[in-house]
Design a protein around this motif. Structure first.
Motif, PDB file in Angstrom:
ATOM      1  N   MET A   1       0.843  -1.168   0.000  1.00 40.38           N
ATOM      2  CA  MET A   1       0.000   0.000   0.000  1.00 40.38           C
ATOM      3  C   MET A   1       0.891   1.234   0.000  1.00 40.38           C
ATOM      4  N   LYS A   2       0.687   2.124  -0.948  1.00 39.84           N
ATOM      5  CA  LYS A   2       1.442   3.360  -0.999  1.00 39.84           C
ATOM      6  C   LYS A   2       0.725   4.400  -0.161  1.00 39.84           C
ATOM      7  N   ARG A   3       1.471   5.089   0.705  1.00 46.11           N
ATOM      8  CA  ARG A   3       0.880   6.105   1.571  1.00 46.11           C
ATOM      9  C   ARG A   3       1.723   7.360   1.489  1.00 46.11           C
ATOM     10  N   ASP A   4       1.061   8.478   1.232  1.00 44.73           N
ATOM     11  CA  ASP A   4       1.688   9.778   1.326  1.00 44.73           C
ATOM     12  C   ASP A   4       1.200  10.380   2.628  1.00 44.73           C
ATOM     13  N   SER A   5       2.088  10.938   3.411  1.00 45.30           N
ATOM     14  CA  SER A   5       1.635  11.549   4.651  1.00 45.30           C
ATOM     15  C   SER A   5       2.529  12.703   5.018  1.00 45.30           C
ATOM     16  N   SER A   6       1.994  13.530   5.861  1.00 44.43           N
ATOM     17  CA  SER A   6       2.736  14.670   6.348  1.00 44.43           C
ATOM     18  C   SER A   6       2.181  15.034   7.700  1.00 44.43           C
ATOM     19  N   ARG A   7       3.048  15.441   8.586  1.00 47.87           N
ATOM     20  CA  ARG A   7       2.604  15.905   9.892  1.00 47.87           C
ATOM     21  C   ARG A   7       2.663  17.413   9.885  1.00 47.87           C
ATOM     22  N   ALA A  61      -2.527  16.547  12.009  1.00 48.94           N
ATOM     23  CA  ALA A  61      -1.819  15.638  11.104  1.00 48.94           C
ATOM     24  C   ALA A  61      -2.802  15.134  10.060  1.00 48.94           C
ATOM     25  N   CYS A  62      -2.272  14.843   8.889  1.00 49.68           N
ATOM     26  CA  CYS A  62      -3.115  14.239   7.861  1.00 49.68           C
ATOM     27  C   CYS A  62      -2.302  13.200   7.107  1.00 49.68           C
ATOM     28  N   ALA A  63      -3.010  12.199   6.586  1.00 47.60           N
ATOM     29  CA  ALA A  63      -2.366  11.145   5.803  1.00 47.60           C
ATOM     30  C   ALA A  63      -3.315  10.729   4.696  1.00 47.60           C
ATOM     31  N   LEU A  64      -2.760  10.575   3.511  1.00 44.75           N
ATOM     32  CA  LEU A  64      -3.540  10.148   2.360  1.00 44.75           C
ATOM     33  C   LEU A  64      -3.188   8.705   2.031  1.00 44.75           C
ATOM     34  N   ASP A  69      -8.081   1.536  -1.320  1.00 42.43           N
ATOM     35  CA  ASP A  69      -9.219   2.450  -1.254  1.00 42.43           C
ATOM     36  C   ASP A  69      -8.721   3.818  -0.823  1.00 42.43           C
ATOM     37  N   ARG A  70      -8.762   4.759  -1.737  1.00 45.34           N
ATOM     38  CA  ARG A  70      -8.285   6.118  -1.479  1.00 45.34           C
ATOM     39  C   ARG A  70      -9.066   6.733  -0.324  1.00 45.34           C
ATOM     40  N   ALA A  71      -8.360   7.311   0.639  1.00 42.59           N
ATOM     41  CA  ALA A  71      -9.002   7.952   1.790  1.00 42.59           C
ATOM     42  C   ALA A  71      -8.028   8.951   2.412  1.00 42.59           C
ATOM     43  N   LEU A  72      -8.580   9.948   3.080  1.00 44.00           N
ATOM     44  CA  LEU A  72      -7.790  10.947   3.789  1.00 44.00           C
ATOM     45  C   LEU A  72      -8.129  10.861   5.265  1.00 44.00           C
ATOM     46  N   ARG A  73      -7.110  10.752   6.104  1.00 41.87           N
ATOM     47  CA  ARG A  73      -7.302  10.733   7.558  1.00 41.87           C
ATOM     48  C   ARG A  73      -6.772  12.042   8.126  1.00 41.87           C
ATOM     49  N   ILE A  74      -7.606  12.711   8.896  1.00 40.86           N
ATOM     50  CA  ILE A  74      -7.242  13.959   9.566  1.00 40.86           C
ATOM     51  C   ILE A  74      -7.278  13.693  11.063  1.00 40.86           C
ATOM     52  N   GLU A  75      -6.232  14.126  11.749  1.00 42.71           N
ATOM     53  CA  GLU A  75      -6.159  13.960  13.203  1.00 42.71           C
ATOM     54  C   GLU A  75      -5.854  15.305  13.844  1.00 42.71           C
ATOM     55  N   VAL A 127      -8.605  13.287  18.198  1.00 41.28           N
ATOM     56  CA  VAL A 127      -9.869  13.119  17.487  1.00 41.28           C
ATOM     57  C   VAL A 127      -9.501  12.972  16.015  1.00 41.28           C
ATOM     58  N   TRP A 128     -10.033  11.940  15.378  1.00 42.11           N
ATOM     59  CA  TRP A 128      -9.667  11.632  13.995  1.00 42.11           C
ATOM     60  C   TRP A 128     -10.926  11.473  13.150  1.00 42.11           C
ATOM     61  N   ALA A 129     -10.747  11.713  11.860  1.00 41.93           N
ATOM     62  CA  ALA A 129     -11.839  11.520  10.907  1.00 41.93           C
ATOM     63  C   ALA A 129     -11.250  10.998   9.608  1.00 41.93           C
ATOM     64  N   VAL A 130     -11.948  10.077   8.980  1.00 40.08           N
ATOM     65  CA  VAL A 130     -11.530   9.527   7.689  1.00 40.08           C
ATOM     66  C   VAL A 130     -12.531   9.987   6.646  1.00 40.08           C
ATOM     67  N   LEU A 131     -11.999  10.575   5.574  1.00 46.33           N
ATOM     68  CA  LEU A 131     -12.825  11.036   4.458  1.00 46.33           C
ATOM     69  C   LEU A 131     -12.580  10.141   3.251  1.00 46.33           C
ATOM     70  N   ASP A 132     -13.653   9.680   2.656  1.00 44.37           N
ATOM     71  CA  ASP A 132     -13.568   8.970   1.390  1.00 44.37           C
ATOM     72  C   ASP A 132     -13.697  10.003   0.280  1.00 44.37           C
ATOM     73  N   PRO A 133     -13.228   9.687  -0.930  1.00 45.11           N
ATOM     74  CA  PRO A 133     -13.385  10.661  -2.019  1.00 45.11           C
ATOM     75  C   PRO A 133     -14.848  10.927  -2.277  1.00 45.11           C
ATOM     76  N   PRO A 134     -15.188  12.167  -2.627  1.00 50.70           N
ATOM     77  CA  PRO A 134     -16.580  12.452  -2.932  1.00 50.70           C
ATOM     78  C   PRO A 134     -17.043  11.695  -4.174  1.00 50.70           C
ATOM     79  N   ASP A 135     -18.326  11.404  -4.221  1.00 49.92           N
ATOM     80  CA  ASP A 135     -18.889  10.736  -5.407  1.00 49.92           C
ATOM     81  C   ASP A 135     -18.833  11.670  -6.598  1.00 49.92           C
ATOM     82  N   GLY A 136     -18.667  11.082  -7.746  1.00 53.13           N
ATOM     83  CA  GLY A 136     -18.752  11.891  -8.946  1.00 53.13           C
ATOM     84  C   GLY A 136     -17.466  12.013  -9.604  1.00 53.13           C
TER      85      GLY A 136
END
Length: 136
Positions: A1-7, A61-64, A69-75, A127-136
């Motif tokens: 799994m390829k992960r791009d991330s940055s703090r 922090a965020c990680a893509l 399955d493409r997703a963005l995690r924000i912490e 507190v963290w949240a995972v965002l999936d890509p928007p539809d469309g």
């Protein structure tokens, strides 16, 4: 799994607008602009809660995740106490709840994120949240 991330690190004096702009710049570099609108709202709400209810230092922090399955995690982490997300969600279902009360921010996070939560850490909570890509 390829992960791009940055703090990304900010103290509580950093305005939410600067954090949103920096996150959107990271998303553009990662070619993940489709997350920008929802990510801007989520990071603003989580950061506002950390500043209002938590204790410094506040860290973002965020990680893509690119695949499978493409997703963005924000912490957003702070040195305050963690909270029970089950109680927060139960409050929304209570007949007396209105969007005029406090708690609207996490209500928005719940609506935009595919999942979110709160994890205690050795020096506070995240507190963290995972965002999936928007539809469309």
């Amino acid at each position: 799994m390829k992960r791009d991330s940055s703090r990304l690190s900010y103290d509580s004096a950093e305005p939410a607008g600067a954090v949103r702009d920096d996150l959107c710049a990271h998303l553009a570099r990662w070619q993940a602009e489709e997350f920008a609108n929802d990510a801007s709202v989520v990071v603003s709400e989580l950061l506002s809660n950390a500043i209002r209810h938590g204790r410094p230092p506040v860290r973002v922090a965020c990680a893509l995740r690119r695949s499978p399955d493409r997703a963005l995690r924000i912490e957003v982490a702070d040195a305050g106490a963690s909270f029970d997300t089950t109680l927060v969600r139960a409050r929304w279902r209570h007949p007396s709840f209105t969007l005029e009360e406090s708690g609207r921010g996490l209500f928005l996070v719940d609506a935009l994120a595919s999942r979110w939560g709160d994890e205690p850490t050795g020096d506070g909570h995240t507190v963290w949240a995972v965002l999936d890509p928007p539809d469309g």
